[in-house]
Motif scaffolding. Structure first.
Motif, PDB file in Angstrom:
ATOM      1  N   GLU A   1      32.512  -8.968  -5.724  1.00  0.00           N
ATOM      2  CA  GLU A   1      32.627  -8.361  -7.057  1.00  0.00           C
ATOM      3  C   GLU A   1      33.087  -9.405  -8.081  1.00  0.00           C
ATOM      4  N   ALA A   2      34.155 -10.120  -7.752  1.00  0.00           N
ATOM      5  CA  ALA A   2      34.702 -11.130  -8.674  1.00  0.00           C
ATOM      6  C   ALA A   2      33.717 -12.274  -8.891  1.00  0.00           C
ATOM      7  N   LEU A   3      33.040 -12.700  -7.821  1.00  0.00           N
ATOM      8  CA  LEU A   3      32.101 -13.820  -7.936  1.00  0.00           C
ATOM      9  C   LEU A   3      30.868 -13.457  -8.757  1.00  0.00           C
ATOM     10  N   LEU A   4      30.364 -12.241  -8.614  1.00  0.00           N
ATOM     11  CA  LEU A   4      29.201 -11.854  -9.422  1.00  0.00           C
ATOM     12  C   LEU A   4      29.584 -11.781 -10.893  1.00  0.00           C
ATOM     13  N   ARG A   5      30.751 -11.232 -11.178  1.00  0.00           N
ATOM     14  CA  ARG A   5      31.231 -11.198 -12.576  1.00  0.00           C
ATOM     15  C   ARG A   5      31.338 -12.617 -13.132  1.00  0.00           C
ATOM     16  N   HIS A   6      31.880 -13.502 -12.307  1.00  0.00           N
ATOM     17  CA  HIS A   6      32.098 -14.894 -12.702  1.00  0.00           C
ATOM     18  C   HIS A   6      30.761 -15.616 -12.897  1.00  0.00           C
ATOM     19  N   THR A   7      29.798 -15.346 -12.020  1.00  0.00           N
ATOM     20  CA  THR A   7      28.521 -16.058 -12.014  1.00  0.00           C
ATOM     21  C   THR A   7      27.579 -15.577 -13.111  1.00  0.00           C
ATOM     22  N   ASP A   8      27.488 -14.250 -13.313  1.00  0.00           N
ATOM     23  CA  ASP A   8      26.534 -13.738 -14.300  1.00  0.00           C
ATOM     24  C   ASP A   8      26.908 -12.333 -14.774  1.00  0.00           C
ATOM     25  N   SER A   9      27.889 -12.257 -15.659  1.00  0.00           N
ATOM     26  CA  SER A   9      28.283 -10.951 -16.200  1.00  0.00           C
ATOM     27  C   SER A   9      27.364 -10.527 -17.342  1.00  0.00           C
ATOM     28  N   GLU A  10      26.467 -11.416 -17.735  1.00  0.00           N
ATOM     29  CA  GLU A  10      25.515 -11.088 -18.790  1.00  0.00           C
ATOM     30  C   GLU A  10      24.435 -10.120 -18.282  1.00  0.00           C
ATOM     31  N   HIS A  11      24.007 -10.303 -17.038  1.00  0.00           N
ATOM     32  CA  HIS A  11      22.929  -9.492 -16.479  1.00  0.00           C
ATOM     33  C   HIS A  11      23.379  -8.437 -15.477  1.00  0.00           C
ATOM     34  N   PHE A  12      24.608  -8.596 -14.948  1.00  0.00           N
ATOM     35  CA  PHE A  12      25.053  -7.712 -13.878  1.00  0.00           C
ATOM     36  C   PHE A  12      26.424  -7.102 -14.155  1.00  0.00           C
ATOM     37  N   GLU A  13      26.571  -5.861 -13.723  1.00  0.00           N
ATOM     38  CA  GLU A  13      27.845  -5.164 -13.759  1.00  0.00           C
ATOM     39  C   GLU A  13      28.251  -4.973 -12.299  1.00  0.00           C
ATOM     40  N   ALA A  14      29.375  -5.561 -11.900  1.00  0.00           N
ATOM     41  CA  ALA A  14      29.764  -5.585 -10.487  1.00  0.00           C
ATOM     42  C   ALA A  14      30.869  -4.584 -10.175  1.00  0.00           C
ATOM     43  N   PHE A  15      30.718  -3.932  -9.024  1.00  0.00           N
ATOM     44  CA  PHE A  15      31.706  -2.986  -8.516  1.00  0.00           C
ATOM     45  C   PHE A  15      31.878  -3.254  -7.027  1.00  0.00           C
TER      46      PHE A  15
END
Length: 137
Positions: free
Chosen positions: A22-36
């Motif tokens: 969750e934290a890594l996806l937010r860090h990597t690409d919060s422009e295209h993805f919403e992580a939970f």
């Protein structure tokens, strides 16, 4: 309404792997993805998870252990399981456009030195590939 793809990461305890993802996806690409993230049997975030993320300079803001039940009725573009056990319990997962099964060793139960950093690195590599593939439109 957001144009972001919603991604739910699932493991059993929601203590390490799904929190890292969750934290890594937010860090990597919060422009295209919403992580939970959520767990099928959540137990609290392992402190070593937080330490591994902070070591890499990744924000740990808002990370907390959550039950999959809290997402009942919500639809996700992607549901990604991070261990075989949660993949087997997929029937209980919220509806998803696409379900992916990734299997990573649980750093909480690992006896290997640097288990958390190793798992963090492995998940980060997979997420970078996921982002690359899913944003090529």
């Amino acid at each position: 309404m957001t144009n972001k793809s919603s991604v739910l990461f699932v493991c059993v305890a929601n203590a390490a792997r799904s929190q890292l993802a969750e934290a890594l996806l937010r860090h990597t690409d919060s422009e295209h993805f919403e992580a939970f993230s959520a767990g099928t049997d959540p137990g609290g975030v392992d402190q070593r998870t937080i330490e591994a993320l902070e070591h890499l300079g990744v924000s740990t803001e808002g990370l907390r252990s959550k039950s999959i039940d809290g997402f009942e009725g919500k639809r996700f573009d992607y549901v990604i399981t991070l261990c075989d056990k949660s993949a087997l319990e997929c029937q209980a997962l919220p509806s998803a456009g696409e379900v992916l099964a990734w299997n990573f060793e649980d750093p909480v139960t690992s006896t290997k030195p640097e288990a958390f950093r190793h798992t963090l690195h492995e998940i980060h590599e997979r997420i970078k590939m996921f982002v690359l593939v899913k944003t090529k439109r």
